[in-house]
Design a protein around this motif. Structure first.
Motif, PDB file in Angstrom:
ATOM      1  N   LEU A  27       0.838  -1.206   0.000  1.00  0.00           N
ATOM      2  CA  LEU A  27       0.000   0.000   0.000  1.00  0.00           C
ATOM      3  C   LEU A  27       0.867   1.249   0.000  1.00  0.00           C
ATOM      4  CD1 LEU A  27      -2.909   1.192   0.339  1.00  0.00           C
ATOM      5  CD2 LEU A  27      -2.521   1.098   2.802  1.00  0.00           C
ATOM      6  N   MET A 149      -5.486  -5.473  -4.225  1.00  0.00           N
ATOM      7  CA  MET A 149      -6.409  -4.424  -3.786  1.00  0.00           C
ATOM      8  C   MET A 149      -5.648  -3.321  -3.056  1.00  0.00           C
ATOM      9  SD  MET A 149      -9.727  -4.865  -1.281  1.00  0.00           S
ATOM     10  CE  MET A 149      -8.724  -5.384   0.114  1.00  0.00           C
ATOM     11  N   CYS A 150      -4.699  -3.697  -2.213  1.00  0.00           N
ATOM     12  CA  CYS A 150      -3.910  -2.693  -1.490  1.00  0.00           C
ATOM     13  C   CYS A 150      -3.061  -1.870  -2.463  1.00  0.00           C
ATOM     14  CB  CYS A 150      -3.015  -3.380  -0.463  1.00  0.00           C
ATOM     15  SG  CYS A 150      -3.904  -4.089   0.931  1.00  0.00           S
ATOM     16  N   SER A 153      -5.375   0.478  -4.542  1.00  0.00           N
ATOM     17  CA  SER A 153      -5.974   1.485  -3.673  1.00  0.00           C
ATOM     18  C   SER A 153      -4.963   2.559  -3.309  1.00  0.00           C
ATOM     19  CB  SER A 153      -6.523   0.834  -2.401  1.00  0.00           C
ATOM     20  OG  SER A 153      -7.503  -0.117  -2.709  1.00  0.00           O
ATOM     21  N   ALA A 156      -4.640   5.293  -5.849  1.00  0.00           N
ATOM     22  CA  ALA A 156      -5.786   6.202  -5.895  1.00  0.00           C
ATOM     23  C   ALA A 156      -5.808   7.162  -4.703  1.00  0.00           C
ATOM     24  CB  ALA A 156      -7.082   5.391  -5.932  1.00  0.00           C
ATOM     25  N   ILE A 157      -5.417   6.676  -3.518  1.00  0.00           N
ATOM     26  CA  ILE A 157      -5.502   7.531  -2.336  1.00  0.00           C
ATOM     27  C   ILE A 157      -4.228   8.328  -2.102  1.00  0.00           C
ATOM     28  CG2 ILE A 157      -7.119   5.941  -1.260  1.00  0.00           C
ATOM     29  CD1 ILE A 157      -4.896   5.045   0.619  1.00  0.00           C
ATOM     30  N   LEU A 312     -12.753   7.694  -5.398  1.00  0.00           N
ATOM     31  CA  LEU A 312     -12.934   6.647  -4.397  1.00  0.00           C
ATOM     32  C   LEU A 312     -14.034   5.648  -4.748  1.00  0.00           C
ATOM     33  CD1 LEU A 312     -12.372   8.538  -1.017  1.00  0.00           C
ATOM     34  CD2 LEU A 312     -10.783   7.092  -2.301  1.00  0.00           C
ATOM     35  N   VAL A 315     -12.511   3.027  -6.761  1.00  0.00           N
ATOM     36  CA  VAL A 315     -11.648   2.186  -5.921  1.00  0.00           C
ATOM     37  C   VAL A 315     -12.496   1.168  -5.172  1.00  0.00           C
ATOM     38  CG1 VAL A 315     -10.049   2.184  -3.974  1.00  0.00           C
ATOM     39  CG2 VAL A 315      -9.908   3.993  -5.685  1.00  0.00           C
ATOM     40  N   ALA A 316     -13.656   1.610  -4.687  1.00  0.00           N
ATOM     41  CA  ALA A 316     -14.553   0.682  -3.992  1.00  0.00           C
ATOM     42  C   ALA A 316     -15.023  -0.421  -4.937  1.00  0.00           C
ATOM     43  CB  ALA A 316     -15.743   1.446  -3.420  1.00  0.00           C
ATOM     44  N   MET A 319     -12.282  -2.901  -5.268  1.00  0.00           N
ATOM     45  CA  MET A 319     -12.164  -3.729  -4.070  1.00  0.00           C
ATOM     46  C   MET A 319     -13.170  -4.870  -4.100  1.00  0.00           C
ATOM     47  SD  MET A 319     -11.544  -1.034  -0.964  1.00  0.00           S
ATOM     48  CE  MET A 319      -9.989  -0.129  -0.803  1.00  0.00           C
ATOM     49  N   SER A 376     -10.776  -5.682 -12.252  1.00  0.00           N
ATOM     50  CA  SER A 376     -10.108  -6.261 -11.080  1.00  0.00           C
ATOM     51  C   SER A 376      -9.947  -7.779 -11.156  1.00  0.00           C
ATOM     52  CB  SER A 376     -10.831  -5.846  -9.792  1.00  0.00           C
ATOM     53  OG  SER A 376     -12.212  -6.062  -9.880  1.00  0.00           O
TER      54      SER A 376
END
Length: 536
Positions: A27, A149-150, A153, A156-157, A312, A315-316, A319, A376
């Motif tokens: 991450l 996923m990490c 994510s 994006a964050i 976000l 991103v969800a 996930m 994904s």
């Protein structure tokens, strides 16, 4: 050696806690790729870098990761994956502190390069260790889905993290967030993570490592230059040079008894198909993401932090896809799950083809969510197939290959599909600039939407006459790029489904019996001794 398919040891609490330890640096590494986007103005005011130095500050990190992934994956196979992970964590932590307190642009570029080098040790090591820790195929697929996923994510964050840090601290604090993560990794890894070292791998061929670096870096540089400035003598020369060295690299690998990158791995249809699918999948996704982020800011008028917040939901969606795909692949053939997901992504791209300058955010966000959910399964299951298809002693190299495919796919997407969209913009703007705008500003407006916005600020009386067609042209460019991406992923969806149809659902026993016999290294070029796992 004969093994029962049902005898695979299932991971317990220790392995899942170990996965959490491995997911944290993953991450962090992806956050560091984008965390400086919002910090650049403050950083520039403090260190006063030139425009060229600014680009190197942003890009050198990803360049170094891309250039050293395969070498570090092979090194981990030789000296021990946990050992390399710990070395990389220490270097990353120290380099983070030095970067945070850099006093010049040159110092920051050098420390960002060191961070990239350390990151290249961490990424394949974490993924290869997951292969060692999770022997059960279904658990391994789920673990790799969480790992992926990490990683996604974090990218994006990253701008959001940068925005929060800048609100309360100085720009250097963006680097310090990695220090406690690396300390935690160094303290807990010896107790939670097994060591693995492949036997009889031979010495690392340093000339091959240099050749691979000199192959990848010029190619990535050329693709980025194509995307920003179009064809140029230097970028074309860099591309030709990189491809030429790459050809020599392949020839050398085929002649070595202990190659840096085993070309025989590519003979495995599962591995090759998964790598190719991920390359083109990331290529399509990254190109459209370039347009979407600019649409948020330059057409909808959002700040970078607001644009990050609107990313976000996608991103969800990703996930959800990362968590659901392994469960589906336990019941349905992975090729079908990947192909179906890509079909869903085609619908997401189709939604983006319907967006214009006045569409607002709702339709765009819906398209992004559908696109994220669809892509994904390819990223999660494709990574699992690449790592699982390679023999255990080559898992580090296979992990590095999957990540390198993603790096090249991102650069290739921006350079090709991004250029297609910008060509549409330039075509639409060729005769759309008001006649009374000076030539220099007019030329800039015809090149990019950012140039049109700058020209509109300089000449307020012509602002609307310039911005309306410029924003419409940009939206049309995004529509075309999304349409080409949809067509590309449609082809990849069909090919993935067909070429992976031989792969049975994850964890399901082969058709012929419940036993499999491991071939010796002389029987199969990509099979051999399973290596040595040292559990502390």
């Amino acid at each position: 050696m004969t093994m029962q398919a049902s005898d695979s040891a299932r991971a317990g609490p220790r392995e899942w806690i170990g996965l959490a330890v491995l997911a944290l640096p993953t991450l962090l590494l992806s956050i560091d790729m984008t965390v400086l986007y919002l910090a650049l103005p403050e950083l520039s005011a403090d260190l006063a870098p030139t425009s060229t130095q600014q680009l190197w500050i942003l890009d050198i990190y990803a360049f170094m990761i891309g250039g050293f992934l395969v070498t570090m994956g092979a090194l981990g196979d030789r000296i021990g994956r946990r050992r390399l992970l710990l070395i990389g964590a220490v270097v990353f932590g120290v380099a983070s502190v030095v970067a945070a307190y850099s006093v010049s642009a040159e110092m920051l570029i050098a420390t960002r390069a060191l961070l990239g080098l350390a990151g290249a040790t961490l990424m394949p090591s974490t993924l290869a260790l997951i292969r060692n820790m999770f022997a059960d195929p279904q658990q391994r697929a789920a673990a790799i889905g969480i790992w992926m996923m990490c990683f996604m994510s974090g990218m994006a964050i990253g701008p959001l993290v940068g925005g929060v840090v800048l609100q309360y601290f100085w720009w250097g604090a963006a680097f310090l967030i990695g220090v406690p993560v690396m300390v935690l990794l160094v303290v807990t890894a010896p107790f939670l993570l097994p060591e693995y070292r492949a036997p009889n791998t031979g010495r690392l061929d340093l000339l091959s490592a240099v050749m691979l670096l000199v192959t990848i870096l010029p190619i990535i540089y050329a693709l980025k230059e194509f995307a920003s400035d179009g064809l140029g003598a230097l970028s074309v020369l860099a591309l030709v040079f990189g491809l030429g060295i790459g050809a020599l690299f392949i020839v050398r690998q085929r002649g070595l008894a202990a190659p840096l990158l085993d070309m025989a791995l590519f003979k495995d249809r599962t591995l090759s198909t998964a790598l190719g699918s991920m390359l083109f999948g990331v290529m399509a996704m990254s190109a459209v993401m370039l347009f979407v982020t600019q649409y948020f800011q330059m057409i909808q008028g959002l700040s970078p932090l607001q644009a990050g917040l609107w990313l976000l939901p996608s991103v969800a969606g990703m996930m959800v896809g990362f968590l659901v795909a392994p469960a589906l692949a336990a019941k349905i053939r992975p090729g079908t799950v990947i192909g179906g997901g890509l079909g869903l992504s085609v619908l997401g791209f189709g939604t983006l083809t319907q967006i214009d300058a006045s569409s607002g955010l709702t339709l765009l966000v819906i398209g992004q969510v559908v696109l994220g959910m669809g892509i994904s399964p390819l990223l999660a299951l494709g990574t699992d197939l690449v790592v699982s298809s390679a023999p255990a002693e080559k898992a580090g190299s296979a992990a590095a290959m999957s990540e390198t495919a993603g790096e090249l796919g991102g650069a290739l997407g921006v350079a090709t599909l991004g250029s297609v969209g910008m060509a549409v913009y330039r075509s639409q703007m060729a005769d759309a600039v008001p006649a009374d705008i000076p030539a220099a500003a007019a030329d800039s407006a015809r090149e990019t939407l950012a140039g049109a916005i700058a020209a509109a600020q300089q000449f307020p009386s012509d602002a609307q006459a310039l911005l309306v067609p410029a924003q419409a042209a940009f939206a049309q460019g995004m529509n075309v790029a999304a349409a080409v991406s949809a067509a590309l992923l449609g082809v990849v969806a069909v090919l993935s489904t067909v070429l992976m149809r031989h792969i049975r659902p994850i964890g399901e026993e082969p058709d012929q019996g419940t036993e499999w016999v491991e071939e010796s290294a002389t029987d199969h070029p990509t099979r051999g001794n399973r290596g040595t796992v040292f559990q502390s």
